[in-house]
Design an enzyme around this catalytic site. Sequence first.
Site, short mmCIF file in Angstrom:
data_model
loop_
_atom_site.label_atom_id
_atom_site.label_comp_id
_atom_site.label_asym_id
_atom_site.label_seq_id
_atom_site.Cartn_x
_atom_site.Cartn_y
_atom_site.Cartn_z
N THR A 131 0.82 -1.21 0.00
CA THR A 131 0.00 0.00 0.00
C THR A 131 0.86 1.27 0.00
O THR A 131 1.99 1.25 0.51
CB THR A 131 -0.90 0.00 1.26
OG1 THR A 131 -1.49 1.28 1.43
CG2 THR A 131 -0.11 -0.31 2.54
N ASP A 132 0.28 2.34 -0.51
CA ASP A 132 1.00 3.63 -0.47
C ASP A 132 1.15 4.14 0.97
O ASP A 132 1.95 5.04 1.22
CB ASP A 132 0.29 4.68 -1.34
CG ASP A 132 -1.14 5.00 -0.93
OD1 ASP A 132 -1.65 4.38 0.02
OD2 ASP A 132 -1.77 5.85 -1.60
N GLU A 133 0.38 3.56 1.90
CA GLU A 133 0.46 4.04 3.29
C GLU A 133 1.82 3.77 3.92
O GLU A 133 2.15 4.35 4.95
CB GLU A 133 -0.65 3.42 4.15
CG GLU A 133 -2.02 3.84 3.67
CD GLU A 133 -3.11 3.73 4.72
OE1 GLU A 133 -2.80 3.58 5.92
OE2 GLU A 133 -4.28 3.79 4.32
N LYS B 262 2.22 -3.37 7.32
CA LYS B 262 2.41 -3.58 5.88
C LYS B 262 3.86 -3.26 5.48
O LYS B 262 4.45 -3.96 4.66
CB LYS B 262 1.45 -2.69 5.07
CG LYS B 262 -0.02 -3.04 5.21
CD LYS B 262 -0.40 -4.39 4.62
CE LYS B 262 -0.33 -4.44 3.13
NZ LYS B 262 -0.82 -5.77 2.61
N TYR C 134 -1.54 -0.34 11.22
CA TYR C 134 -1.79 -1.00 9.92
C TYR C 134 -0.62 -0.76 8.97
O TYR C 134 -0.02 -1.70 8.43
CB TYR C 134 -3.09 -0.50 9.29
CG TYR C 134 -3.19 -0.80 7.80
CD1 TYR C 134 -3.36 -2.10 7.35
CD2 TYR C 134 -3.08 0.22 6.85
CE1 TYR C 134 -3.42 -2.38 5.98
CE2 TYR C 134 -3.13 -0.05 5.49
CZ TYR C 134 -3.30 -1.36 5.06
OH TYR C 134 -3.35 -1.64 3.71
#
Length: 340
Positions: free
Chosen positions: A125-127, A157, A153
């Site tokens: 994810t870009d997060e 990741k 979260y």
Amino acid sequence: MTIIVTGGAGFIGSNFIFHMLEAHPGYRIVCIDKLTYAGNLSTLARVMCDTNFRFVRADICDRKAIYKLFEEEHPNIVVNFAAESHVDRSIENPEVFLQTNILGTQVLMDACRKYGIDRYHQVSTDEVYGDLPLDRPDLMFTEETPIHTSSPYSASKAAADLLVLAYHRTFGLPITISRCSNNYGPYHFPEKLIPLMIANALNDKKLPVYGEGLNVRDWLYVADHCKAIDLIIHKGKVGEIYNIGGHNEMRNIDIVKLICKNLDKPESLITYVTDRKGHDMRYAIDPTKIHDELGWLPETKFADGIKLTIDWYLDNRDWWETIISGEYRNYYERMYGELQ
Ligand code: NAD
Ligand code: DAU
């Protein structure tokens, strides 16, 4: 060609399975899913009888079950979507995020090492890049942007991504990683912004916007994400990370207003509520690498994608009404109190 797709009873994994069965009629797709609160077998109903498809209920952390499946199926490719995916839940209870997102990834890669694999693909994810300031629209995440996570979260990741890169360097595992921006489309679980606002608006319930609603996300229609992963697993370079994004930055409040407009609901339903802890301000992906190397471009304009999505929720009320009338009600009450 046999592909194991983990987390295929969730939002993006299910859309990916539909895409792969249609785009590659000769492929065998084996879905592993634990069926957590976010996994829904009814989502896969239309492919359950497909002879090229098999569903196995299993936890990716369950080494024995995963090894057994590899012995049975001899997969060529593994695409790992399985994850705890909701930021708000990671703030409430981080532990399961570390278990599934990190240790589950390790078990899958150990299986790939033990039995051999052509490609292990990690859906990230870009997060993992953290966030960008609102007053610097020139800044975007590239694959070189340092990891700088905000929530349990995103930290889980990012940890998984680092482990995947370590398995590549140390053991030579043939991996790729994709880091995508926010997806929207059919089968999106109604705890997430867009489906939550559609479902609440259709039920004339309040629309809870965190903080001032000024946070920006880069929205991509889910089918475009699926096509990007299909390209990466076939043509992407082993050991590489690919950013995937829609070039479609929007403020939360503008999305919610657009949903009200499309559904002919009053903006007075919008209610500003306490902000998310550690709330990331802005995400923006630079997808130059996947465009230049693999020729990928987002195909669905947001104006069309949001209409398709709203129509899907109108046509599939059973799907989301079953979800919001079950255990989800307890979560909703914990998160949003008595907001009606
Ligand atoms: P989702 O929550 O809708 O689905 C997750 C699926 O994984 C569910 O079917 C769930 O039952 C399954 N699962 C959870 N724990 C499991 C376990 N231990 N073993 C086996 N299955 C398990 O998530 P999503 O939005 O479809 O996201 C899929 C992946 O894409 C995630 O890895 C997420 O981090 C990533 N991602 C999501 C977005 C987005 O906008 N939704 C964007 C970029 C990346
Ligand atoms: O960027 C990719 C990520 O996008 C994925 O990795 C995550 O799995 C996925 O859940 C998503 O994370 P976000 O936190 O961006 O998505 P969410 O739909 O939860 O929230 C989008 C924005 O809307 C965010 O700024 C918070 C805000 N929001 C969300 C909810 C649920 C609200 O204002 N009100 C809400 O009720």
